[in-house]
Design a protein around this motif. Structure first.
Motif, PDB file in Angstrom:
ATOM      1  N   THR A  99     -10.761  -0.552  -7.318  1.00 52.15           N
ATOM      2  CA  THR A  99      -9.802  -1.101  -7.762  1.00 52.15           C
ATOM      3  C   THR A  99      -9.386  -2.292  -7.152  1.00 52.15           C
ATOM      4  O   THR A  99      -9.082  -3.449  -7.687  1.00 52.15           O
ATOM      5  CB  THR A  99      -8.545  -0.086  -8.305  1.00 52.15           C
ATOM      6  OG1 THR A  99      -8.978   0.906  -8.928  1.00 52.15           O
ATOM      7  CG2 THR A  99      -7.430  -0.864  -8.829  1.00 52.15           C
TER       8      THR A  99
ATOM      9  N   LEU B 169      -7.498   5.334   2.177  1.00 51.86           N
ATOM     10  CA  LEU B 169      -8.185   4.779   1.379  1.00 51.86           C
ATOM     11  C   LEU B 169      -9.175   5.766   0.698  1.00 51.86           C
ATOM     12  O   LEU B 169      -9.958   6.450   1.391  1.00 51.86           O
ATOM     13  CB  LEU B 169      -9.027   3.388   1.910  1.00 51.86           C
ATOM     14  CG  LEU B 169      -8.175   1.980   2.067  1.00 51.86           C
ATOM     15  CD1 LEU B 169      -8.960   1.017   3.108  1.00 51.86           C
ATOM     16  CD2 LEU B 169      -7.977   1.424   0.923  1.00 51.86           C
TER      17      LEU B 169
ATOM     18  N   TRP C  46       0.916  -1.105   0.006  1.00 53.08           N
ATOM     19  CA  TRP C  46      -0.044  -0.039   0.001  1.00 53.08           C
ATOM     20  C   TRP C  46       0.978   1.246  -0.076  1.00 53.08           C
ATOM     21  O   TRP C  46       2.067   1.222   0.717  1.00 53.08           O
ATOM     22  CB  TRP C  46      -1.161  -0.090   1.197  1.00 53.08           C
ATOM     23  CG  TRP C  46      -1.965   0.998   1.163  1.00 53.08           C
ATOM     24  CD1 TRP C  46      -2.020   1.979   2.029  1.00 53.08           C
ATOM     25  CD2 TRP C  46      -3.034   1.330  -0.003  1.00 53.08           C
ATOM     26  NE1 TRP C  46      -3.087   2.879   1.677  1.00 53.08           N
ATOM     27  CE2 TRP C  46      -3.793   2.508   0.427  1.00 53.08           C
ATOM     28  CE3 TRP C  46      -3.191   0.532  -1.034  1.00 53.08           C
ATOM     29  CZ2 TRP C  46      -4.717   2.902  -0.276  1.00 53.08           C
ATOM     30  CZ3 TRP C  46      -4.316   0.937  -1.897  1.00 53.08           C
ATOM     31  CH2 TRP C  46      -4.913   2.080  -1.569  1.00 53.08           C
ATOM     32  N   THR C  47       0.310   2.263  -0.575  1.00 55.21           N
ATOM     33  CA  THR C  47       1.105   3.516  -0.944  1.00 55.21           C
ATOM     34  C   THR C  47       1.170   4.173   0.313  1.00 55.21           C
ATOM     35  O   THR C  47       0.527   4.506   1.249  1.00 55.21           O
ATOM     36  CB  THR C  47       0.398   4.386  -1.897  1.00 55.21           C
ATOM     37  OG1 THR C  47       0.362   3.595  -3.135  1.00 55.21           O
ATOM     38  CG2 THR C  47       1.260   5.487  -2.356  1.00 55.21           C
TER      39      THR C  47
ATOM     40  N   ALA D 282      -9.544   4.016  -5.124  1.00 59.55           N
ATOM     41  CA  ALA D 282      -8.693   2.849  -4.621  1.00 59.55           C
ATOM     42  C   ALA D 282      -9.326   1.499  -4.400  1.00 59.55           C
ATOM     43  O   ALA D 282      -9.147   0.268  -4.737  1.00 59.55           O
ATOM     44  CB  ALA D 282      -7.683   3.170  -3.669  1.00 59.55           C
TER      45      ALA D 282
END
Length: 169
Positions: free
Chosen positions: A80, A73, A61-62, A77
């Protein structure tokens, strides 16, 4: 007297209600949970389908702008992630189906047959059903065989030539 409220004092919370929090998002039968990645300094996201105990997908996760906390979130996102996790499950189901259900076509001088092997992975008594169908899809014969029966054109042809008697295993 206790400072904690009784269960009856708590407001009713719908267990199926959507949740839209920075690290927890639940909707359309899925839950996304951003978790600390134990393997490094980063973060991961786990996608869990409602009713399942294990995640269908865990991925990196970014990091957020401060390079310390995870990016929150959001709708795009989450959508997806749902699409990706659903595809993972679909591929897993296809692979499992392919392992448990096999078929071959066999042509003889007089007819064409489809021979199917359907494995039943019962924990106590696994077995397979060997089935022959004619060119119209009508079932001609069916016998129970070992779950490790190897269905090939040769084994199917032998079974047909032996008048559909249970094959020796």
């Amino acid at each position: 007297m206790s400072d904690t409220p009784d269960q009856q004092d708590l407001p009713d919370i719908d267990p199926d209600a959507d949740i839209n929090e920075p690290r927890l998002w639940r909707s359309v039968g899925w839950t996304a949970r951003v978790i600390k990645n134990d393997d490094d300094e980063g973060w991961a996201v786990a996608m869990i389908k409602d009713g399942e105990a294990e995640p269908a997908l865990i991925g990196p996760w970014t990091m957020g702008r401060n390079k310390k906390d995870p990016k929150p979130l959001d709708t795009n996102a989450f959508n997806t992630l749902v699409k990706t996790a659903s595809e993972v499950l679909r591929r897993h189901e296809q692979q499992l189906h392919a392992q448990l259900h096999k078929s071959v076509m066999v042509s003889t001088d007089t007819a064409e047959f489809e021979v199917l092997l359907d494995i039943v992975p019962d924990e106590d008594d696994p077995y397979a059903m060997l089935t022959a169908r004619d060119g119209y899809g009508e079932q001609l014969a069916q016998v129970r065989v070992a779950p490790n029966f190897k269905l090939t054109r040769a084994t199917a042809s032998t079974w047909i030539a032996n008048d559909f008697r249970k094959p020796n295993q």
